[in-house]
Every structure is written in C-alpha cells, then in structure tokens.
Design an enzyme around this catalytic site. Structure first.
Site, short mmCIF file in Angstrom:
data_model
loop_
_atom_site.label_atom_id
_atom_site.label_comp_id
_atom_site.label_asym_id
_atom_site.label_seq_id
_atom_site.Cartn_x
_atom_site.Cartn_y
_atom_site.Cartn_z
N HIS B 79 0.89 -27.54 -23.57
CA HIS B 79 2.29 -27.18 -23.72
C HIS B 79 2.98 -27.24 -22.35
O HIS B 79 4.03 -27.87 -22.20
CB HIS B 79 2.44 -25.79 -24.33
N TRP B 143 -1.80 -25.51 -16.74
CA TRP B 143 -1.10 -26.68 -16.18
C TRP B 143 -1.31 -26.77 -14.69
O TRP B 143 -1.16 -27.82 -14.10
CB TRP B 143 0.39 -26.68 -16.55
N SER B 174 6.31 -41.48 -11.13
CA SER B 174 7.39 -40.76 -10.45
C SER B 174 7.60 -41.29 -9.05
O SER B 174 8.74 -41.42 -8.59
CB SER B 174 7.06 -39.27 -10.37
N GLU B 259 8.20 -29.09 -7.04
CA GLU B 259 8.26 -29.59 -8.42
C GLU B 259 9.25 -28.78 -9.26
O GLU B 259 9.96 -29.34 -10.09
CB GLU B 259 6.86 -29.57 -9.04
N TYR B 261 11.92 -27.50 -8.33
CA TYR B 261 13.28 -27.98 -8.01
C TYR B 261 13.48 -29.40 -8.53
O TYR B 261 14.61 -29.78 -8.86
CB TYR B 261 13.55 -27.85 -6.51
N HIS B 306 4.42 -18.09 -2.42
CA HIS B 306 4.81 -16.94 -3.24
C HIS B 306 4.16 -17.01 -4.62
O HIS B 306 4.21 -16.05 -5.37
CB HIS B 306 6.34 -16.78 -3.32
N HIS B 307 3.55 -18.15 -4.92
CA HIS B 307 2.75 -18.23 -6.15
C HIS B 307 1.37 -17.62 -5.94
O HIS B 307 0.58 -17.56 -6.87
CB HIS B 307 2.58 -19.69 -6.58
N THR B 332 21.07 -21.14 -4.01
CA THR B 332 21.10 -21.17 -5.48
C THR B 332 22.25 -20.32 -5.99
O THR B 332 23.00 -20.71 -6.90
CB THR B 332 19.76 -20.68 -6.05
N LYS B 335 25.52 -22.01 -5.73
CA LYS B 335 25.82 -22.95 -6.81
C LYS B 335 26.38 -22.21 -8.02
O LYS B 335 27.36 -22.64 -8.63
CB LYS B 335 24.56 -23.72 -7.22
N ARG B 454 -0.69 -13.03 -19.41
CA ARG B 454 -0.41 -14.36 -19.95
C ARG B 454 -1.73 -15.08 -20.22
O ARG B 454 -2.79 -14.67 -19.75
CB ARG B 454 0.47 -15.17 -18.99
#
Lengths: 212, 623
Positions: B79, B143, B174, B259, B261, B306-307, B332, B335, B454
């Site tokens: 997914h 993933w 890509s 990625e 972004y 930060h991950h 951000t 924007k 999760r």
C-alpha cells in the site's frame, strides 16, 4: 557552407540559454552522479576500520584460527600508475575535442583512440588489481572493507567502461563521416563525462587508497 | 482507453504510427505520455486503495482475522510503496509531462524519446513489483524496508527481492525524467518567459526535479547495497561483520525526506495555479512562493534524521535535526498564508478544482501541524511508530498531495481532452472524499495517542481502540465510494463531457491560449511572453466568475492543421525506448528468477542494441 548549416541548425533549435540541450543535461547528470559517488565513498569512510576480520587495506592481519598472515591489500605504486594513465587520458580527450573543432580528422581519430586506449589500460590495471586482491584473500564477501572497496571501485570501473564504449562509438562515427564543428558539442558532452569520471577517481584514490 | 482521447484528428496523410495501439507504443508526444502516466497512476491508485480497504477491514474490530499476518505485512508494504512510487509520483509526472512544455511555450520536452523511456520503465517497474502478488510473495518489509531486517538472514523469501529490484527500476525512470525536465525548463522557455515569469506549477516541477536527481542516487546506492547483500553475500548491512545498523536508515531517509517534498511540491504547484483562477486574483506574493519552494527543497536535505529520533543518536544530533525540522515549517507556512492571501478579498468561485485546492490548504495544514509536533524529540518519542504518525502522513499525503493532484486533474482535464468533467459529480467526489478522509484519518490521532502501534496485524479488545478503528474503516469505504464516482466521471467525460474550448476557466497562464486538446506540435507559432499572466488583462481579470461550458457533449473535438501542413518538424514516433525498457526488464527478471545468467545477458544485449539504434537515429526526419 559549414557555418551556414550550423546557423540554420542553431535557428531551428532555439534554446533559452543558447546552449544545446545535451550540455545542460550532462551537467544535471553530473550533479546527480556526485551524490551517487558521495554516498559510496561516505559508506567506505564510515566503515573504515570496522571490519571484524582481515585482510585490511593498509595493515597486515594474522588469521587467529589458521595463523596465516595477510599482507596489506592495497598496492599504492601500481594504483598510482593507473591513476596517472587515467589522468593522461583526460589530456588526450582535450586534444581530441580540439581536433574535432578544427575538423582535423587524422588527429581527432588518433586522440579519440588514444583516450579510449588509456581508459582501457586503466580498466586492465583494475582487472589485475581485483584479481590479485582476490588471490590475496579479499573478496567482495570477505569483510566490510572488501564490500565497500569493490562496490565503489567497481561502479567507477563501470563508468569508465561506458566511457570507453562511447569513445569507440565516436571514433567509428568519425571514421564513417568525419566529425566536424557541428559535432563538437557531442564530443564536448562526452569529454565532460570523461573528465568527471576522472575527477571521481581522484576522490576515490585519495579516500580509499591514500587515506590511512 | 487509447482511442477516445487521442491527439486531435489529423487531416493530412496517414502515418503508420498515427492511430491505434501503435500510436501509443511509439509515441514521443509529451501530452500522450502524460496521459499514459495519468491512466497508469490512477490504476495503481485504485489498486493501492484496494489494499488499504483490506487493511481497514482487517483492523475494523479487535482480533480481526480477515487476512493472515503474513498477508497483512504484504498489504501495508505494498500500500505504501504503491501509493508513493506508483500513484502520487507518476500522477505528478503526468502533470510534468502535460504541462511543462505547454506552460513554458515549447513544442515538446528536450528529449522526447528519453521521456517515452521514462514512462515505459516506470510501467515495467510497477508491474514487476506487483507481479509478486501472483505468487503471494509481495514485498513485506514496510515501504522503508529497514535493513538489516530485510537482509536474506531475516527475510529469506523472494518478497523483498521484488521490492529491491522494482525500486531500482522505478528510480531509473524518475532519474531519466528528472534530467529531461531540468533541461526542458532551463533551455526551452519561449522568448520572454523569464524564470520569474514561469507559472508556479512549472517552478514547483523544476524544484522537484532537482530533488529527484539529487535524492534518487542516494536510494540507488542504499538499494544496491541491499541487492548485493541479498544476492551476492556482501556485508553492507551484516551486523556480525561489523556493519552499522543505522547505515540503511541514514541513506534511506537522506533520500526519504526529500522524497516527501517530491510528493507534495507538485501538488503545491497545481494549487498555486488553481487558487488564482478561481479567486480572480493573481497569486499573492509570487516571488516569495518561488523562494519558499527553493528553501523547502534546500532544507529538505537537512532534516532526514527526524525520522530517527528513536534510535538514540544523542542529544546533539537530535537537537540539530529538531531545529532544522522546525525551520522547514517556516517556508511551508509562508505558502499556506500566501494561498490564504490569494483567496482573501477575491471573487471566489467554488468549482471542483477550487474545492480540492482549498481542501489541500486546510488538510495539509493539519498534517503540517502534527508534523511540527514530531519535530520535538521528546514528543516524537511518544508518537513514533504509533497511529498518530499514520494520521500525520495521511493528512499530508492524502489531504495534501492527493487533494492537490485531484484539483489538477479537474482543472487540466479540459486542456488534456478538450472536454469538461461533470461539475455535480466532481462536487460529490470532493465532499465524500473530504468527509471520508477526515473520518478515516482523524480518529487515528486518538488511536495513536492511546497507544495503538502502527503496522500491527491485529489487536486485543478493551484497549480503547475499537471505536476509532470503526470510524477509520467507515471513512476508508467512503473514500472508496468517492473514488468510484471520480473514475466514472473521468472515464465518461473523455468522450461525453461538454466541449471545453481554449480557456473554460478564464485562467491566466499561457497554456490556456491554445486549443483543447492541443495539437501535437502545441503552439503553431512559439509565443512571446510579456507577463506572468498573459491571458488576463493588465488591470486584472474580470471580477465575474467565468461561465463554465456545459454544452456540446455530443459534438466531436475540433481538428487542426497538421505539423506537416504548417512546416513544423516533430520527432518521429519510435518504439526503441520501449524495446530498451523490455531488454532492461528482462535482465532484472533474469536476476530475480534463479539468477539466470543467459537471461540477464540477453536482456542486457537487447537493451544495449536498442539504445544504440535509438541514439544513432536522428530525432526528426532529415530535412
């Protein structure tokens, strides 16, 4: 006549910067490749000194189970020679490009072939180096040094191989119809690639071979 | 599918590649390739959505037993992988293809055949990875596929082999597209189209391409290490050999954060086109919007760890990445406020693209705020690996990226096909998606804060998670229903929608000056650009909302003069990029299928021969 053709060509393919597309694209490609090789070299440096078994790049190692003494793997004089060969190929590449620009078919072919031959010589050195390392007991599966060393230099070798094929292709095109000023940009793009691969080798030689 | 939305019909002499299936297999037309990307991406979006429905059905109540734990691992892995690499990225790529040449006033991309190659490689990679479902061996390691858990030792099956090789193929697509679009935008702008006059979507696409060409080499290296570990016994992630257990995480997130972004900036760009049109006002603070895009991309390379707050990097590293992460919220936020400024005092007209555009602004902000919460390590330690994170990234990726991309689909469908999508069905789609998405993902915040981890396959009763999970599952099915409405609207409108005309929305940018759908050569004469909004009068657009075309669904599309009649040289259609892709794919099939050296060599040979045949043939017929 040649300029008239070139002008017609230039008018037909208007570009915002005045540069041909391939030249912009090769710089974008080189930028991308910098990150590619930086990731490989960084991994080598992060893993430097972390292998739990030998052989090692710069120091001897005695196998505790067999008592066999492994010599330091890297052979700096040999690789210095192949580095010199690769750097000289960049000089030949410059001369080939200059010869194409002035439509000097004799010398453009000589220098294209010389560049390819020097590149192939470098690859020969690499093949010799890889074989002797394997004989001395360092395979890609042996330890972290083997894995990071072979993958980094191997990917560089693959880039040189692609460059040699490109040079030989260009040589045959030259032989078939003669490369002139119109083709100079294609040779220029190839030369940028070739010089870049050379510069990467300078980084690899410094960080993988010379840095103790 | 292939016949109804073809480029405008041609009255000149027939070419063997001009119609039917061959015209699609051999196309080098950026608009056709864009449509191929769009159809394929929507198909994967549906498949990824079905995977999500299985996940949500499994988690509906405690002790769910709809699928086995093993299947569940495959479902959530695929997914995520499908939605990121096969739905959102290619849907963005569809817009890059459709719009960049039109928005900068060019006839095609810089390398049309490379562009076709990018599409075919993407198709091959996505099919390759999903073929694994047929033998019930889909990737099952998440993933982000944390090594060393995904080395052969801990994950011996063929599952992650499909992931490793499939991702390698997708990355190639890509990268090739990235070089192409960078060159196109730098070098093919029409006279007068200065950088600071470019439509903001093109700017967003431009910045995204730099992220792609600089971030993808890193994942290529990380995945190559994993591939060598799994196939050739190297030690990159072998802890017993002294490997660093965090190497993969660093390399992966060095790619992975840029990625995210890559996933959101194109949607930002689309919304920056939609909001001015339906607010009847120029984009508020155009230069700041451009600079903030660049700043987001630049900072995006400095926040990856930060991950990884939970892995114990130490207070110094945690603090640095915490600060850079908070910093990135500033451009951000700029924007968000500029979009609000664009709508402020405008003459708003709530057509479907506008609804989705506003949806992005609102929902992305919710995801952005929970994102800033994670930037604080102590807070992140409480939230990490819980459903709170799942809630966060679905707000930014579904509420953000997908909302923006849907806005783009409704907005540019008329340009792409020459026909309008149905407004009432579009509004149904929007409101059901909006309700379904909040119902599905908002309760996940609470489930997560109440401790639901999760990636769990099943959970016990009496933990206080049941109600939240009920709601999420209802929400998921509402989204599925909304998507079905969208599919019907999308497919039906291609042949039966009202005729759009050149500029159905009275939009300001240059692509709306040309007929819909555009002829294969785009502009009969390359335009000269004198302002940011050439389609609007100098003093600003008319305040009245434009009447959107509703008639002419039974009438055929207009026809135009052919490129030949106008003396324009267009690239010759060719199937060589497809052949090169097939060779490449065959080589990878040989690798995964018992390492069949002859097949690998055959594939490699086909690739190289096709490549030579392609490169040595001129792009256009000799003249």
């Amino acid at each position: 006549m040649a300029t008239a053709v070139a002008e017609h060509h230039a008018e037909h393919h208007y570009t915002s910067t005045g540069l041909p597309h391939t030249k912009i694209a090769i710089w974008a490609f080189i930028g991308s490749e910098c990150f590619f090789f930086a990731s490989l070299i960084s991994t080598y440096l992060i893993y430097k000194g972390r292998s739990v078994v030998g052989p090692f790049p710069h120091t001897p190692w005695t196998d505790p189970s067999t008592g066999h003494v492994y010599h330091p793997i890297l052979n700096i004089p040999v690789t210095s020679t192949s580095t010199f060969v690769l750097l000289m190929s960049s000089l030949a590449m410059v001369l080939a490009h200059a010869a194409v620009e002035r439509s000097d078919h004799k010398w453009s072919r000589i220098w294209l072939l010389t560049t390819a031959a020097l590149g192939a010589t470098f690859l020969g050195f690499q093949a010799f180096e890889f074989t002797s390392f394997v004989h001395e007991g360092l395979k890609i599966t042996t330890n972290l040094f083997g894995s990071t060393f072979f993958i980094t230099t191997g990917f560089h070798g693959a880039h040189v191989t692609a460059g040699v094929l490109w040079l030989i292709t260009m040589y045959f095109i030259d032989k078939k119809r003669g490369l002139g000023p119109r083709d100079a940009v294609n040779v220029d793009v190839m030369a940028l690639y070739w010089h870049f691969v050379d510069v990467v080798w300078v980084a690899i030689f410094t960080f993988l071979y010379l840095l103790q | 599918m292939a016949t109804t939305v073809a480029a405008p019909s041609v009255t000149g002499k027939a070419h063997k590649y001009e119609s039917g299936i061959w015209s699609w297999l051999a196309t080098t037309d950026h608009k056709r390739i864009g449509q191929l990307y769009m159809y394929t991406a929507i198909a994967w979006f549906v498949i990824g959505g079905i995977e999500a429905l299985f996940i949500r059905s499994q988690l509906y109540g405690p002790n769910g037993r709809l699928v086995s734990a093993d299947t569940y691992n495959q479902l959530f892995t695929m997914h995520g992988t499908t939605m990121i690499f096969m739905a959102i990225m290619p849907l963005s790529a569809a817009f890059f293809n459709l719009l960049i040449p039109l928005q900068i006033g060019a006839r095609d991309v810089a390398f049309p055949r490379l562009n076709a190659f990018s599409y075919w490689v993407f198709l091959a990679g996505s099919v390759f990875m999903n073929v694994s479902w047929l033998i019930h061996a889909a990737p099952d390691g998440g993933w982000f596929a944390y090594a060393p858990l995904n080395t052969r030792q801990f994950n011996p099956g063929v599952n992650m082999d499909f992931w490793v090789i499939g991702l390698q193929i997708l990355g190639l697509s890509s990268l090739a597209a990235g070089f192409n679009f960078v060159t196109t935008i730098i070098n093919m702008r029409a006279p007068g189209m200065h950088f600071m006059r470019m439509p903001v979507f093109t700017w967003a696409a431009f910045v995204t391409q730099f992220l792609i060409i600089l971030a993808f080499p890193i994942i290529t290296v990380a995945v190559t290490f994993l591939l060598f570990d799994r196939f050739f016994g190297t030690n990159f992630y072998e802890i017993a050999a002294g490997a660093d257990p965090l190497l993969w995480q660093h390399l992966f997130w060095l790619f992975g954060h840029p990625e995210v972004y890559i996933l959101i900036l194109p949607a930002f760009g689309l919304v920056s086109e939609v909001l001015p049109t339906f607010s009847r006002k120029p984009l508020f603070g155009y230069p700041v919007m451009v600079y903030s895009l660049i700043l987001i991309a630049f900072l995006g390379f400095g926040v990856w760890a930060h991950h990884m707050f939970a892995v114990g990097m130490g207070p110094v590293a945690d603090s640095i990445f915490s600060v850079t992460t908070m910093l990135i919220a500033i451009p951000t936020g700029v924007k968000i406020f500029n979009w609000l400024g664009t709508m402020w005092g405008g003459n708003l007209s709530f057509k479907t693209p506008m609804l989705f555009g506003i949806g992005l602004v609102g929902l992305f902000t919710i995801g952005g705020i929970s994102g800033v919460m994670h930037s604080s390590p102590p807070s992140d330690l409480m939230q990490t690996d819980s459903y709170f994170i799942v809630a966060h990234f679905h707000y930014v990726l579904f509420g953000g990226s997908m909302m923006g991309l849907f806005a783009g689909v409704y907005y540019y469908f008329p340009k792409m096909t020459g026909r309008m999508m149905s407004e009432p069905l579009g509004k149904w789609h929007f409101w059901l998606t909006f309700i379904g998405m909040n119902l599905a993902f908002f309760p996940m915040h609470f489930a997560g804060l109440n401790g639901m981890p999760r990636r769990i396959w099943s959970y016990d009763a009496n933990q206080g998670w049941d109600f939240d999970n009920h709601l999420s599952t209802y929400g998921a099915f509402i989204i599925a229903f909304a998507t079905a409405i969208f599919l019907y609207n999308f497919l039906r409108s291609r042949g039966h929608g009202a005729l759009a005309g050149n500029n159905p929305w009275d939009a300001p940018t240059i692509e709306w000056s040309m007929p819909s759908p555009p002829p294969d050569y785009n502009y009969a004469k390359i335009p000269t650009v004198t302002s940011r909004y050439p389609m609007w009068p100098q003093q600003g657009p008319t305040p009245l909302s434009p009447p959107v075309p509703t008639a002419g669904g039974d009438q055929p599309l207009p026809t135009y003069q052919t490129a030949e009649q106008l003396g324009i040289h267009m690239p010759t259609p060719t199937i060589k990029p497809l052949l090169a892709t097939m060779g490449l794919t065959l080589a990878f099939v040989g690798l995964i299928w018992h390492r069949q050296i002859p097949i690998i060599l055959l594939g490699g040979a086909i690739f190289i021969v096709s490549l030579y045949a392609w490169v040595l043939t001129p792009l256009e017929p000799e003249h």
